[in-house]
Design an enzyme around this catalytic site. Structure first.
Site, mmCIF file in Angstrom:
data_model
loop_
_atom_site.group_PDB
_atom_site.id
_atom_site.type_symbol
_atom_site.label_atom_id
_atom_site.label_comp_id
_atom_site.label_asym_id
_atom_site.label_seq_id
_atom_site.Cartn_x
_atom_site.Cartn_y
_atom_site.Cartn_z
ATOM 1 N N ARG A 24 -10.161 -7.636 -18.151
ATOM 2 C CA ARG A 24 -11.330 -6.789 -18.433
ATOM 3 C C ARG A 24 -12.425 -7.615 -19.117
ATOM 4 O O ARG A 24 -13.615 -7.437 -18.843
ATOM 5 C CB ARG A 24 -10.917 -5.593 -19.296
ATOM 6 N N LEU A 43 -15.433 3.294 -19.832
ATOM 7 C CA LEU A 43 -14.736 2.026 -19.993
ATOM 8 C C LEU A 43 -13.336 2.200 -19.402
ATOM 9 O O LEU A 43 -12.667 3.212 -19.662
ATOM 10 C CB LEU A 43 -14.629 1.655 -21.470
ATOM 11 N N ARG A 58 -36.610 -16.080 -30.097
ATOM 12 C CA ARG A 58 -36.169 -14.725 -29.755
ATOM 13 C C ARG A 58 -36.914 -14.254 -28.511
ATOM 14 O O ARG A 58 -38.071 -13.850 -28.579
ATOM 15 C CB ARG A 58 -36.430 -13.751 -30.909
ATOM 16 N N GLU A 112 -15.895 10.412 -21.227
ATOM 17 C CA GLU A 112 -14.862 9.833 -22.099
ATOM 18 C C GLU A 112 -15.199 10.192 -23.537
ATOM 19 O O GLU A 112 -16.107 10.988 -23.789
ATOM 20 C CB GLU A 112 -14.756 8.318 -21.885
ATOM 21 N N LYS A 140 -17.672 -3.816 -21.655
ATOM 22 C CA LYS A 140 -17.309 -3.624 -23.068
ATOM 23 C C LYS A 140 -18.287 -4.424 -23.920
ATOM 24 O O LYS A 140 -17.989 -5.506 -24.430
ATOM 25 C CB LYS A 140 -15.844 -4.016 -23.311
ATOM 26 N N TYR A 155 -16.868 -7.698 -25.995
ATOM 27 C CA TYR A 155 -15.730 -7.781 -26.906
ATOM 28 C C TYR A 155 -14.478 -7.179 -26.297
ATOM 29 O O TYR A 155 -14.529 -6.530 -25.246
ATOM 30 C CB TYR A 155 -16.063 -7.116 -28.241
ATOM 31 N N HIS A 184 -36.127 -12.123 -24.713
ATOM 32 C CA HIS A 184 -35.098 -11.292 -24.082
ATOM 33 C C HIS A 184 -34.350 -12.047 -22.982
ATOM 34 O O HIS A 184 -33.132 -11.983 -22.895
ATOM 35 C CB HIS A 184 -35.706 -10.006 -23.517
HETATM 36 N N1 PDD Z 1 -12.469 1.218 -28.043
HETATM 37 N N2 PDD Z 1 -13.769 4.087 -24.029
HETATM 38 C C1 PDD Z 1 -14.509 3.561 -25.026
HETATM 39 C C2 PDD Z 1 -15.965 3.870 -25.082
HETATM 40 C C3 PDD Z 1 -13.898 2.736 -25.993
HETATM 41 O O1 PDD Z 1 -14.648 2.191 -26.977
HETATM 42 C C4 PDD Z 1 -12.501 2.489 -25.923
HETATM 43 C C5 PDD Z 1 -11.787 1.616 -26.906
HETATM 44 C C6 PDD Z 1 -11.772 3.069 -24.861
HETATM 45 C C7 PDD Z 1 -10.293 2.833 -24.688
HETATM 46 O O2 PDD Z 1 -10.007 1.533 -24.225
HETATM 47 P P1 PDD Z 1 -8.619 0.817 -24.580
HETATM 48 O O3 PDD Z 1 -7.530 1.775 -24.202
HETATM 49 O O4 PDD Z 1 -8.614 -0.380 -23.723
HETATM 50 O O5 PDD Z 1 -8.624 0.520 -26.053
HETATM 51 C C8 PDD Z 1 -12.447 3.849 -23.935
HETATM 52 C C9 PDD Z 1 -11.946 0.201 -28.896
HETATM 53 C C10 PDD Z 1 -10.582 0.454 -29.422
HETATM 54 C C11 PDD Z 1 -12.995 -0.132 -29.961
HETATM 55 O O6 PDD Z 1 -14.159 -0.137 -29.598
HETATM 56 O O7 PDD Z 1 -12.630 -0.430 -31.103
#
Ligand code: PDD
Length: 277
Positions: free
Chosen positions: A49, A200, A98, A176, A144, A30, A100
């Site tokens: 990304r 991320l 279903r 993070e 992501k 996503y 994997h």
């Molecule tokens: N999340 N690290 C993680 C684990 C995140 O889920 C996010 C953002 C970030 C920051 O990434 P960016 O600056 O590109 O938004 C870092 C989004 C907002 C979410 O999951 O809703």
């Protein structure tokens, strides 16, 4: 209105199969992209990304960047001129059983727009609290992925503790936040975890780094420890929906005696300029 598999439809008319691998396995990726003044902010970087995430899990990108731009702009227009947050999700698609492992499927594409209300400077200036926790996530946090169970557990813990974020650490080093990147300012140097498989690669993170030179600070994309964090001059988190937020307390420890610092203000102001440019 939402976008589902090529069509703009009412949200309550949108449905997917129970055999969708996104539903069965969280087999999808996503993006979350902010929109300001009707303009999609840093679209190119988000699409890049997205491509990396898709490539990492071997899902074909159903559209090229031009087509993505058209779809996202159309959805944006349907939601007027107020700040928005676009959520787009691509799953591997609908399978016949279903299992994997997977065959080639038609990816499912879902996009929705929500109104975005970042905190005002007035609200941010008093600072926010966080808690810390061992980072138990997998070793591909650069993807992501919609498989977010660990992040969900952390965010729930934040809610239960009435704090803004959970700051994660592995081997005593800060990686993070549960849904954000983390920055520490110490002696005019800004530290943040380097881009690798443990975090991320935040688009807002890049914007913070871009702002640093106009705020007279140097950048070190080097991990910092829990101990460093607790003696920081300033501590911030960043994400597309929360922008840049100052953290003034972690667990029971005050950062900078509980005060938001001047450098946060400079970087925050710079971010506002960029998003309104
Ligand atoms: N999340 N690290 C993680 C684990 C995140 O889920 C996010 C953002 C970030 C920051 O990434 P960016 O600056 O590109 O938004 C870092 C989004 C907002 C979410 O999951 O809703």
């Amino acid at each position: 209105m939402v976008f589902l598999n090529g069509k703009f439809i009412e949200k309550d008319k949108a449905s997917i199969s129970v055999m969708d691998r996104g539903f069965l396995f969280g087999d999808g990726v996503y993006e979350v992209i902010p929109v300001y003044n009707g303009k999609i902010f840093r679209l190119h970087q988000h699409l890049k990304r997205l491509q990396n995430s898709l490539d990492s899990v071997k899902i074909n990108n159903p559209y090229n960047d031009k087509k993505w731009g058209e779809i996202l702009n159309k959805l944006t227009k349907l939601h007027g001129n107020n700040p928005q947050s676009l959520y787009l999700q691509i799953t591997r698609g609908v399978d016949v059983e279903r299992k994997h492992s997977f065959n080639d499927l038609n990816p499912t594409v879902y996009i929705q727009s929500s109104s975005l209300k970042p905190k005002t400077k007035q609200e941010l200036i008093s600072g926010y609290n966080a808690i810390s926790s061992e980072d138990i996530r997998w070793n591909r946090c650069d993807i992501k992925s919609t498989s977010l169970l660990a992040n969900i557990m952390y965010s729930q813990k934040a809610k239960e503790n009435n704090v803004e974020e959970v700051i994660l650490h592995q081997n005593q080093q800060i990686t993070e936040g549960a849904t954000s990147n983390v920055f520490m300012l110490k002696n005019k140097t800004l530290f943040t975890h380097p881009i690798d498989n443990h975090i991320l690669s935040g688009i807002t993170r890049d914007l913070v780094i871009e702002s640093a030179s106009s705020c007279n600070i140097s950048i070190k994309e080097v991990a910092f420890s829990i101990k460093d964090m607790l003696s920081a001059d300033e501590l911030w988190i960043s994400s597309s929906t929360r922008e840049i937020m100052p953290i003034v307390k972690v667990d029971n420890n005050l950062i900078n005696n509980g005060n938001v610092g001047n450098t946060w203000e400079c970087v925050y102001d710079n971010y506002q300029k960029l998003k309104n440019a």
